[in-house]
Each structure stands twice: as structure tokens, then as C-alpha cells.
Scaffold this active site. Structure first.
Site, PDB file in Angstrom:
ATOM      1  N   LYS A 111      58.856  20.617  50.066  1.00  0.00           N
ATOM      2  CA  LYS A 111      59.339  22.113  50.245  1.00  0.00           C
ATOM      3  C   LYS A 111      59.763  22.570  48.726  1.00  0.00           C
ATOM      4  CE  LYS A 111      59.840  23.250  54.556  1.00  0.00           C
ATOM      5  NZ  LYS A 111      59.630  22.308  55.586  1.00  0.00           N
ATOM      6  N   GLU A 133      65.555  32.206  55.529  1.00  0.00           N
ATOM      7  CA  GLU A 133      65.809  31.403  56.876  1.00  0.00           C
ATOM      8  C   GLU A 133      65.779  30.065  56.708  1.00  0.00           C
ATOM      9  OE1 GLU A 133      63.167  32.949  56.425  1.00  0.00           O
ATOM     10  OE2 GLU A 133      61.897  31.290  56.984  1.00  0.00           O
ATOM     11  N   SER A 402      54.710  14.261  53.832  1.00  0.00           N
ATOM     12  CA  SER A 402      55.368  15.542  53.363  1.00  0.00           C
ATOM     13  C   SER A 402      56.887  15.192  53.275  1.00  0.00           C
ATOM     14  CB  SER A 402      55.254  16.712  54.226  1.00  0.00           C
ATOM     15  OG  SER A 402      55.338  16.309  55.661  1.00  0.00           O
TER      16      SER A 402
HETATM   17  C1  PLP Z   1      59.075  21.773  56.684  1.00  0.00           C
HETATM   18  C2  PLP Z   1      58.389  20.517  56.744  1.00  0.00           C
HETATM   19  C3  PLP Z   1      56.921  20.578  57.431  1.00  0.00           C
HETATM   20  C4  PLP Z   1      56.265  21.594  57.928  1.00  0.00           C
HETATM   21  O1  PLP Z   1      55.921  22.800  57.093  1.00  0.00           O
HETATM   22  P1  PLP Z   1      54.638  23.282  56.579  1.00  0.00           P
HETATM   23  O2  PLP Z   1      54.625  24.442  55.846  1.00  0.00           O
HETATM   24  O3  PLP Z   1      53.673  23.078  57.696  1.00  0.00           O
HETATM   25  O4  PLP Z   1      54.244  22.081  55.607  1.00  0.00           O
HETATM   26  C5  PLP Z   1      56.547  19.416  57.176  1.00  0.00           C
HETATM   27  N1  PLP Z   1      57.068  18.254  56.702  1.00  0.00           N
HETATM   28  C6  PLP Z   1      58.317  18.345  56.342  1.00  0.00           C
HETATM   29  C7  PLP Z   1      58.847  17.059  55.789  1.00  0.00           C
HETATM   30  C8  PLP Z   1      59.099  19.579  56.425  1.00  0.00           C
HETATM   31  O5  PLP Z   1      60.200  19.665  55.931  1.00  0.00           O
END
Ligand code: PLP
Length: 435
Positions: A111, A133, A402
Site C-alpha cells: 500500500k 477511509e 502483498s
Molecule cells: C489492502 C490489502 C490487499 C487488498 O487490496 P488490493 O487493492 O486488492 O491489492 C491485499 N493485501 C494486503 C496485504 C492488503 O493490505
């Protein structure tokens, strides 16, 4: 490593056989298969137009790009490595599994990639305050972090219920200097937080910048957030070639709003040999019905939600449905317009993983590789592990890790700890309480 031409990773409008996507109005695709756009109350139309114009100016501006590249390196810690899960792959016995380690970024997820870009743009536009948000608080924490970096004000709207559930992230945002505003209406969760942040933003669009947290919302956010995330795929492609001499056979990532997946996929869209798979949350099971999953592309229908046309889970009244996933970053009834289009085109396949599968993968990766995954990321890995078994041993899968799972420890241990041997010795009694 990764000495890309400075603009390379911010110009992703041309891909898929040279088609320019989205068009000038923010639409992906055409005819019946058209998604995105900007469905807005009239006062917001010029506001989004201005953001679009300014973004298009800065995305080729060498000064902006060099500042972004420098901060990615020194503040975020990019490039994030690619790691081969040797123990896990040996155990599965099929395709080799590799991870793109976005969990190692400062603040613990992908993010920060778009927060940094959005905040730099906001600063360029002379804005004083970042507003957004947040659901579980991950986007809020990343935004509060860059607000501190750029010495901007930051206001995060969060549902009252989420504040109780995710209090460590509330504390993080407060320590970083952000104001957390509780959303107290209705279900007191993400949807109400969006409404609340939106109201506050409408009162002063002159001094505020609404930093959307994924590839969703009105144009230009779906393509702009994608461009800021595309560094993930560009790095990964080069790194994967260096490490293995070729491309992966398949790239996988979890899909909530869709930004970590598009970040990885963008670099591979024109490589026909690379299969792309987005993994959605099946929650308690797709057959359990509304409120038990959040598999938007798998079971949704095209509709207008939060300023964009996209696949949406709807209830019988035609309103956005209740959704569930053990990963709070994935429980959203909509999905980015580019994913909606790519589903129709068939370029990306969408699969699902259940809460139970995800929880066991959470422990398996932790215990086999020493990496605690975010529950969101464990969705992509869960499907990769399932399909790896059926693939030859020279096949290679690349999964976007992610985020890291520290934020999920309390939830997982409280709810599932016993099943995985935590608390057997009677020692697990939750966090110690101070008086
Ligand atoms: C917010 C989040 C997601 C989901 O958001 P995408 O926009 O689909 O990437 C996925 N993994 C993590 C660790 C997150 O914090």
C-alpha cells in the site's frame, strides 16, 4: 538492478496489443464489456478532472519521477526481493513457488507504493491535507506514514466497529500524527467510512486530496493507482529473469480492490506464455450465499458502485451485498474496472480460496519458510499451492506476497490457535493487560 528508464513504470496505458486503456473518460473495454468511468455528483466532476490533468502532467516530469524513485529506494526499501520457497516447493513436489516480497516494504505491505505517489501528487497540487477511509487500517497507516514524511495533515475515517477490532492500527495512525474519525452510522464499517470520508472531502476539496486506497473509484484513480503499483511487476520481471533465466509460467495475486494484483500483472500482460490468476475470497464457501464470501468477479454482476462501473455483488434489492472474508483487506462488494474488463476478455482467470484454506496456508508458510503472510496474500498462495501439485517440476509460479501477517496474529491465534498447537501448554492467554 532494476535500472529502468525513469518513466517506464508510470506509463501502463498501452498494453494488450497496443490498445490504449483506459480511454480519456476512464473507460476500460467497449460495448457491453465497458467498465470504469466517473459516476459523480456534479460538484466533484471538475475536481476529478483536475486530478486527471495534473497526474498526466507529472507522470512524465523528470523531477517528480526522480523524487519518487529516490523515496522508493531510501524510504520504502525498494526493490523488494524475489524469494524461492524451496522447502514448501520440495514438499508439494510440483511447480516451484516464488514470492515477490512486498511484505518487506516499510509499513509492511504494497500500500505504501500508491500512498507515496498520491501524496507526492497532492503536494504538487498544493493540497494541505490527505483524507481517506480505511477498513482494517492498512491503507490508513500507509497514508499517515507518508503524510508525516511530507508534513501534511491526515484524516482517516474508520468504522466504529473496525476501530475496536483493529485498535493497533488506530494507535499507529495516531502516533504518526493522523486524526482518526469514527464512522458511527449504519453498519459502522468500511462502507460507512467511505460515506463519512466522502462527506468531509466534499466540504473542502480545495485544501484536501482524497487518497483512494486501491484501483477503484472514479477515473483517474483506477489507472493512476495501477501505475503507482506497476513498479512491483517491472521489478519482478527483471529479477525473475536474473534469477531463473526466463519468465514465470504463472503470476498469482489476491484480489480485493485489485491494486497489488494489477501492480504485478501489468508487466506481463503482453507476455502470452505467462498465465495470470487473481484469487478472490470464498470466505466460508461460495455455496453459503450472501454475507459469507466476497468473490466479486466470480459471482457478481456489472453495476455502478463508488463512482465506477464494475463487477459488484448485489443483494436481492439490487444494493451492494454484505460480504465476508477472514482477510479484511479483501471484503469489498466491488472490484477495480480493469479487472472487470480483463475477466470479460479472458486475459486473467479468477479463482477463489476459502478461509479454512487460507488459515492453514498462513501456518504452513510460517512454519516451512519463516515468513508470516498477511491473510490477504495467503489467498494467492493457497491457490498456487493447490495448482502447483498438478504442474511439472520445471514450472514456475510467482505469487505476490502483498503484505506481512503481524496484523493478523491476534485474530488467527484467538480463533484458530488451538487447532495449530498454540495454547496447548496453557501459556496462550492473549496480550497481558496493564492496569
Ligand atoms: C489492502 C490489502 C490487499 C487488498 O487490496 P488490493 O487493492 O486488492 O491489492 C491485499 N493485501 C494486503 C496485504 C492488503 O493490505
Amino acid at each position: 538492478m532494476c535500472d529502468l528508464a525513469p518513466t517506464a513504470h508510470l506509463d501502463n496505458s498501452k498494453s494488450l496489443n497496443g490498445a490504449t486503456q483506459p480511454d480519456a473518460d476512464g473507460f476500460f473495454g467497449s460495448g457491453d464489456s465497458q467498465y470504469g468511468g466517473a459516476f459523480l455528483p456534479p460538484p466533484l466532476v471538475p475536481v476529478m478532472k483536475e486530478i486527471d490533468i495534473e497526474y498526466n502532467k507529472i507522470k512524465h516530469d523528470p523531477e517528480f519521477l526522480s523524487e519518487l524513485i529516490e523515496l522508493r529506494k531510501r524510504f520504502v526499501g525498494r526493490p523488494s526481493p524475489i524469494y524461492e520457497c524451496k522447502n514448501l516447493s520440495d514438499k508439494i513436489g510440483g511447480a516451484r513457488i516464488y514470492l515477490k516480497r512486498e511484505d518487506l516494504n516499510h509499513t509492511g505491505s504494497h500500500k505504501i507504493n500508491h500512498c507515496l505517489g498520491e501524496a507526492l501528487l497532492a503536494k504538487r497540487m498544493g493540497k494541505k491535507k490527505l483524507i481517506a477511509e480505511t477498513g482494517a487500517g492498512q491503507h490508513g497507516v500507509a497514508l499517515a506514514t507518508v503524510a508525516s514524511l511530507f508534513q501534511m495533515e491526515c484524516e482517516i475515517h474508520m468504522g466504529e466497529l473496525d476501530i475496536k477490532k483493529e485498535w493497533p492500527n488506530v494507535r499507529r495512525m495516531q502516533v504518526l500524527g493522523a486524526t482518526v474519525v469514527p464512522a458511527t452510522e449504519g453498519g459502522k464499517s468500511l462502507k460507512e467510512a467511505v460515506d463519512s470520508a466522502f462527506m468531509a472531502y466534499m466540504s473542502d476539496t480545495e485544501s484536501m486530496f482524497f487518497a483512494i486506497g486501491s484501483t477503484v473509484g472514479p477515473h483517474p484513480f483506477p489507472s493512476m493507482v495501477r501505475d503507482f503499483q506497476a513498479i512491483v511487476g517491472y521489478e519482478a520481471k527483471q529479477q525473475f529473469k536474473e534469477l531463473t533465466g526466463g519468465l514465470p509460467d504463472m503470476c498469482l495475486a489476491c484480489v480485493g480492490g485489485g491494486c497489488n494484483s494489477l501492480g504485478l500483472f501489468s508487466a506481463f500482460l503482453d507476455d502470452d506464455t505467462v498465465k495470470l490468476v487473481g484469487v478472490e475470497p470464498a470466505g466460508r464457501g461460495l455455496d453459503k450465499g450472501e454475507g459469507h464470501h466476497s468473490a466479486t468477479l466470480t459471482l457478481g454482476k456489472p453495476a455502478v458502485l463508488h463512482g465506477m462501473k464494475c463487477y459488484t455483488l448485489l443483494n436481492e434489492n439490487g444494493d451492494p451485498a454484505a460480504v465476508h472474508s477472514c482477510a479484511s483487506g479483501l471484503d469489498y462488494p466491488g472490484v477495480g474496472p480493469q479487472h472487470s474488463w480483463m475477466k470479460d476478455m479472458g486475459r486473467v482467470k479468477y479463482e477463489t480460496a476459502t478461509d479454512d484454506e487460507v488459515i492453514s496456508v498462513f501456518f504452513e508458510l510460517s512454519r516451512m519458510e519463516g515468513i508470516i503472510p498477511a491473510l490477504e496474500s495467503a489467498h494467492g498462495l493457497a491457490y498456487a499451492m493447490k495448482i502447483a501439485k498438478e504442474m511439472p517440476t520445471d514450472a514456475k509460479l510467482l505469487v505476490n506476497m502483498s503484505g506481512r501477517g503481524d496484523k493478523d496474529l491476534d485474530y488467527v491465534c484467538d480463533k484458530y490457535g488451538n487447532k495449530f498447537g498454540i495454547g496447548k501448554d496453557g501459556m496462550f492467554a492473549g496480550a497481558p493487560k496493564n492496569d
